[in-house]
Design an enzyme around this catalytic site. Structure first.
Site, PDB file in Angstrom:
ATOM      1  N   HIS B  69      10.072  67.180 -41.591  1.00 12.58           N
ATOM      2  CA  HIS B  69      11.396  67.251 -42.729  1.00 12.58           C
ATOM      3  C   HIS B  69      11.936  68.589 -42.367  1.00 12.58           C
ATOM      4  O   HIS B  69      11.345  69.724 -42.404  1.00 12.58           O
ATOM      5  CB  HIS B  69      10.481  67.325 -44.099  1.00 12.58           C
ATOM      6  CG  HIS B  69       9.614  66.247 -44.626  1.00 12.58           C
ATOM      7  ND1 HIS B  69      10.295  65.289 -45.049  1.00 12.58           N
ATOM      8  CD2 HIS B  69       8.311  66.022 -44.343  1.00 12.58           C
ATOM      9  CE1 HIS B  69       9.115  64.368 -45.631  1.00 12.58           C
ATOM     10  NE2 HIS B  69       8.241  64.759 -44.866  1.00 12.58           N
ATOM     11  N   ARG B  71      15.018  69.078 -43.873  1.00  9.56           N
ATOM     12  CA  ARG B  71      15.614  69.438 -45.038  1.00  9.56           C
ATOM     13  C   ARG B  71      17.287  69.854 -44.864  1.00  9.56           C
ATOM     14  O   ARG B  71      17.852  70.110 -45.827  1.00  9.56           O
ATOM     15  CB  ARG B  71      14.984  70.986 -45.293  1.00  9.56           C
ATOM     16  CG  ARG B  71      13.640  70.905 -45.651  1.00  9.56           C
ATOM     17  CD  ARG B  71      13.139  70.141 -46.637  1.00  9.56           C
ATOM     18  NE  ARG B  71      11.668  70.340 -46.879  1.00  9.56           N
ATOM     19  CZ  ARG B  71      10.962  69.273 -47.442  1.00  9.56           C
ATOM     20  NH1 ARG B  71      11.288  68.204 -47.687  1.00  9.56           N
ATOM     21  NH2 ARG B  71       9.667  69.433 -47.523  1.00  9.56           N
ATOM     22  N   ASN B 101      14.350  62.182 -46.233  1.00  8.53           N
ATOM     23  CA  ASN B 101      14.344  62.877 -47.860  1.00  8.53           C
ATOM     24  C   ASN B 101      14.959  64.058 -47.976  1.00  8.53           C
ATOM     25  O   ASN B 101      14.506  64.902 -48.552  1.00  8.53           O
ATOM     26  CB  ASN B 101      13.089  62.576 -48.425  1.00  8.53           C
ATOM     27  CG  ASN B 101      12.001  63.557 -47.747  1.00  8.53           C
ATOM     28  OD1 ASN B 101      12.070  63.956 -46.626  1.00  8.53           O
ATOM     29  ND2 ASN B 101      11.339  64.246 -48.381  1.00  8.53           N
ATOM     30  N   ASP B 158       9.873  58.143 -47.038  1.00 11.65           N
ATOM     31  CA  ASP B 158       8.816  59.132 -47.198  1.00 11.65           C
ATOM     32  C   ASP B 158       8.960  60.258 -48.267  1.00 11.65           C
ATOM     33  O   ASP B 158      10.013  60.738 -48.526  1.00 11.65           O
ATOM     34  CB  ASP B 158       8.423  59.916 -45.777  1.00 11.65           C
ATOM     35  CG  ASP B 158       7.157  60.827 -45.780  1.00 11.65           C
ATOM     36  OD1 ASP B 158       5.927  60.032 -45.939  1.00 11.65           O
ATOM     37  OD2 ASP B 158       7.411  61.977 -45.623  1.00 11.65           O
ATOM     38  N   HIS B 185       5.033  55.835 -47.240  1.00  7.88           N
ATOM     39  CA  HIS B 185       4.181  56.558 -47.757  1.00  7.88           C
ATOM     40  C   HIS B 185       3.503  55.924 -48.973  1.00  7.88           C
ATOM     41  O   HIS B 185       3.883  55.979 -49.952  1.00  7.88           O
ATOM     42  CB  HIS B 185       5.227  57.906 -48.334  1.00  7.88           C
ATOM     43  CG  HIS B 185       4.656  58.965 -49.149  1.00  7.88           C
ATOM     44  ND1 HIS B 185       4.560  60.239 -48.919  1.00  7.88           N
ATOM     45  CD2 HIS B 185       3.675  59.132 -50.279  1.00  7.88           C
ATOM     46  CE1 HIS B 185       3.976  61.018 -49.425  1.00  7.88           C
ATOM     47  NE2 HIS B 185       3.365  60.479 -50.431  1.00  7.88           N
ATOM     48  N   HIS B 238       0.558  59.752 -42.140  1.00  9.62           N
ATOM     49  CA  HIS B 238      -0.240  61.016 -42.754  1.00  9.62           C
ATOM     50  C   HIS B 238      -1.672  60.268 -43.616  1.00  9.62           C
ATOM     51  O   HIS B 238      -1.876  60.429 -44.837  1.00  9.62           O
ATOM     52  CB  HIS B 238       0.188  61.786 -43.738  1.00  9.62           C
ATOM     53  CG  HIS B 238       1.379  61.136 -44.795  1.00  9.62           C
ATOM     54  ND1 HIS B 238       1.070  60.314 -45.358  1.00  9.62           N
ATOM     55  CD2 HIS B 238       2.589  61.609 -44.892  1.00  9.62           C
ATOM     56  CE1 HIS B 238       2.194  59.898 -46.172  1.00  9.62           C
ATOM     57  NE2 HIS B 238       3.056  60.955 -45.972  1.00  9.62           N
ATOM     58  N   ASP B 311       3.886  66.364 -40.430  1.00 11.05           N
ATOM     59  CA  ASP B 311       4.344  66.188 -41.820  1.00 11.05           C
ATOM     60  C   ASP B 311       4.686  67.456 -41.925  1.00 11.05           C
ATOM     61  O   ASP B 311       4.837  67.903 -43.281  1.00 11.05           O
ATOM     62  CB  ASP B 311       3.327  65.628 -42.559  1.00 11.05           C
ATOM     63  CG  ASP B 311       4.058  65.093 -44.116  1.00 11.05           C
ATOM     64  OD1 ASP B 311       5.024  65.301 -43.925  1.00 11.05           O
ATOM     65  OD2 ASP B 311       3.427  64.962 -45.005  1.00 11.05           O
TER      66      ASP B 311
END
Lengths: 311, 432
Positions: B69, B71, B101, B158, B185, B238, B311
């Site tokens: 991620h 961001r 996300n 996710d 997820h 994960h 992750d």
């Protein structure tokens, strides 16, 4: 005086220290019976009561204990919503620390918050209830009351009745009573018994009548109204039928049993008024012992007045 | 950490070349010329060559993490594609797939294009994973076809599960046209409720709301069954529990379209590490018991897991220094990855180093359809050089991410990337 600087919980707390607190509480009980109920032990000490969650009796009990010991006290009530809005827990803690205080008594809705507080401040931290984790001073006053009533804790059979899963009172009592050699049985709806409860070294029994037959004392927990009617518990009627400590139920058992309740009570739900007000109930002794126990804890942790700036 | 342009000729001299495709590990040199692999083995260089002494070190494919991620856009205070790239380089990663996300989520061809354009400027290869549903709200499929042509490599919501089984079926079915993985997820939110950790002995002690492992495994099982039904391609991210591992192992026997990843933190920690209420260990799915940890390690041994993925989930100091209930889920993991998994898998559980390197290189690249034979002549240099035996303690100054939410701080790790080569540049981790 005590081995640990803070009182965060009774998990792993030394048994000899619990006994010291209880013994000291008894000496303060005598102080409370005097016409002048104040001693100078904590003169010059400043204690902040930091309450992030509503509390009446615990806060008053602490405040009274502090005043009886001649400590200076400040009350700080913050709604958790203000924390959610921006001010961090760390800021609140450090602001209070900056004002040069000696101890913080904290109630917080989050498990682990008092431990977290010790990361940010140097003062002594006393946990006055952290979410569904621990409420050590309540457990100590419960044990003080049991000790007063029976004269011993080792081998005592205590039933804890009600919503165990959401109860910090239950968890602290379990740890404390186990450490002191008492036997504990949990009794309540299976949805309100925590998973892996047996791992705590206690028994679980869903039949309250069997627990009454077995126990020397019952600690009856408050059933929160908001648990009713959800997925956990169908109704008050159902609860009363299965687990209520009613006059009818107790009269079926031809035995003496001591009744405790940490308060506040839902009379007519988990306990009948006639039981709560009966001679076998020591509920008001618990309240008085609450002040005495908290005096003992404060006195032992803050070291009386003989030293300065110690821990 | 220092990054410079690769010289015209660079010789990686005297290292142990680990080829994860042909599964060999032998001493040799690698000659890079004009940014591509010229030759491997015993190389006689010209005199103008830039020589890097690799004796005692492993030379292999650059690591590839298909679950991070970064961001961007939206939470550049936590991470950007640039800062995330630096974290990746520090961890020996040359290629990552970023989860969608973000704010707003990568749920349109335009947002995929934006990420691809931004990634061009970054020092590593970054591939966007597109959202399965618009706004990640589980209701409407995204324009998968157009997003793929803009550069998306897989699809995932996710951070959030695709709760609606019918929608998950549609996603798997629709994606069969493109032969790309769908990544779900897996957490049943009705079972999870307000759970912040694994439900067990430890959560009972800590008084924290918790959720049991079937919160994950039930949904994993559903997704596996839907994959069988639709003929789609499922990648399970994960994996945290023994039960999920069993379900995946079972289904993989008869279905070649299933792959799975495991994170370093689920291999490294157990729920007993949460007794200090360390918010950096608050992740979703949660860190589970020792039994689960052992099952995950077993899953690595027997090939149930295809790859390691970190992750990597940056969060601000402010968010993570709050109380446990309010702290967001996630931890960073790129910088500490090799040292953590090498310690647990190779050093403590005697798993072959080649197997571990495969899980960090060729296997994740295969899942995403990337070029895999990185030591072949003519291949653009995308390599990592690491010391497999280096013991070190993970400190704040080892972090290159913009965030610091790592539970490895203070932990002893074994194995450390020293040099990463990608996109015509060489980055060396300057150690004191």
């Amino acid at each position: 005086m005590l081995q640990q600087k803070h009182l965060l919980g009774l998990a792993g707390y030394p048994g000899e220290d619990i006994q010291t607190i209880i013994d000291t509480a008894f000496t303060f009980r005598e102080v409370l019976d005097r016409p002048i109920k104040k001693v100078p032990s904590l003169q010059g000490k400043t204690i902040v009561n930091l309450f992030f969650e509503n509390s009446t009796r615990t806060r008053i009990s602490f405040e009274l204990a502090q005043k009886r010991l001649s400590a200076d006290t400040v009350n700080f009530s913050a709604s958790t919503s203000s924390l959610k809005k921006g001010e961090t827990f760390k800021d609140t803690a450090q602001n209070i620390e900056a004002m040069k205080i000696d101890a913080v008594v904290m109630r917080h809705p989050t498990p682990g918050a008092p431990l977290h507080l010790t990361d940010h401040i140097d003062s002594i931290v006393i946990n006055a209830g952290d979410g569904t984790h621990e409420h050590p001073t309540q457990a100590i006053l419960d044990m003080t009351s049991l000790h007063e009533k029976f004269g011993y804790l080792k081998g005592l059979k205590v039933g804890i009745i009600g919503d165990i899963a959401h109860s910090r009172v239950a968890l602290s009592n379990i740890h404390g009573l186990k450490t002191m050699g008492a036997e504990v049985t949990l009794c309540g709806p299976s949805t309100l018994i925590p998973p892996f409860a047996e791992e705590l070294g206690v028994s679980v029994n869903y039949n309250v009548d069997e627990v009454i037959e077995w126990a020397d004392a019952l600690n009856v927990l408050r059933i929160q109204r908001e648990r009713m009617g959800g997925g956990l518990l169908p109704s008050v009627r159902e609860y009363r039928n299965l687990f209520g400590i009613t006059t009818d139920r107790l009269s079926m058992h031809k035995k003496e049993i001591v009744i405790m309740h940490p308060g506040p009570m839902n009379r007519g739900v988990e306990i009948d008024s006639s039981v709560a007000d009966s001679d076998q109930a020591i509920i008001l002794d618990q309240v008085l012992n609450g002040v005495a126990s908290r005096m003992a804890i404060l006195y032992l942790l803050l070291g009386g007045k003989q030293e300065e700036g110690d821990s | 950490m220092k990054t410079t342009k690769l010289k015209k000729q660079v010789l990686l001299k005297g290292g142990m070349i680990l080829d994860p495709i042909n599964e060999f590990l032998k001493k040799g040199d690698v000659l890079i010329e004009n940014g591509t692999i010229k030759s491997t083995g015993k190389v006689t260089p010209s005199k103008s060559v830039d020589i890097i002494d690799c004796s005692g070190l492993i030379v292999t494919h650059g690591f590839c993490d298909i679950h991070v991620h970064f961001r961007e856009p939206g939470r550049e205070d936590k991470e950007t594609l640039d800062s995330g790239s630096m974290a990746a380089l520090a961890g020996g990663f040359t290629r990552v797939c970023v989860m969608p996300n973000t704010e707003p989520p990568l749920d349109s061809p335009e947002s995929i294009r934006y990420t691809i354009d931004r990634a061009e400027e970054c020092p590593i290869h970054i591939h966007p994973i597109g959202a399965i549903t618009k706004g990640q709200d589980g209701k409407e499929l995204t324009e998968m076809g157009v997003m793929l042509s803009e550069g998306a490599v897989a699809f995932s919501d996710d951070g959030l599960p695709v709760t609606d089984s019918g929608m998950m079926r549609n996603a798997l079915e629709y994606a069969t046209m493109f032969d790309v993985p769908v990544i779900n997820h897996a957490e049943d939110l009705c079972l999870k409720k307000d759970g912040v950790m694994h439900e067990g002995k430890v959560s009972t002690h800590l008084g924290l709301p918790a959720s049991p492992s079937i919160t994950e495994s039930n949904m994993v099982h559903r997704d596996l069954a839907l994959t069988e039904l639709t003929g789609g391609r499922l990648h399970v991210p994960h994996v945290s529990s023994a039960k999920s591992t069993d379900h995946i192992r079972q289904m993989k026997k008869s279905n070649k379209n299933i792959t799975a990843e495991v994170t370093p933190h689920h291999l490294f920690f157990t729920d007993e590490d949460l007794t200090s209420y360390n918010t950096n260990l608050k992740v979703a799915p949660p860190i589970r018991t020792r039994t689960d940890q052992e099952a995950l390690i077993h899953g690595v041994k027997d090939g149930t897991f295809d790859c390691i993925a970190t992750d990597h989930a940056p969060h601000t100091v402010e968010e993570k220094e709050g109380t446990f209930d309010l702290a967001p889920f996630g931890m960073i993991g790129l910088e500490s990855c090799l040292g953590a998994v090498n310690r647990v898998l190779v050093k403590e559980n005697k798993i072959d180093l080649t197997r571990l390197v495969q899980m960090l290189t060729v296997n994740p690249r295969r899942i995403m359809g990337f070029e895999t034979d990185l030591l072949a002549e003519g291949s653009p240099a995308e390599l990592v050089i690491f010391d497999p035996n280096k013991k070190w303690t993970f400190h704040k100054n080892d972090i290159r991410s913009r965030s610091q939410n790592s539970p490895y701080l203070g932990e002893e790790l074994i194995g450390r990337p020293l040099i990463t080569i990608v996109k015509g540049h060489i980055t060396s981790l300057e150690l004191d």
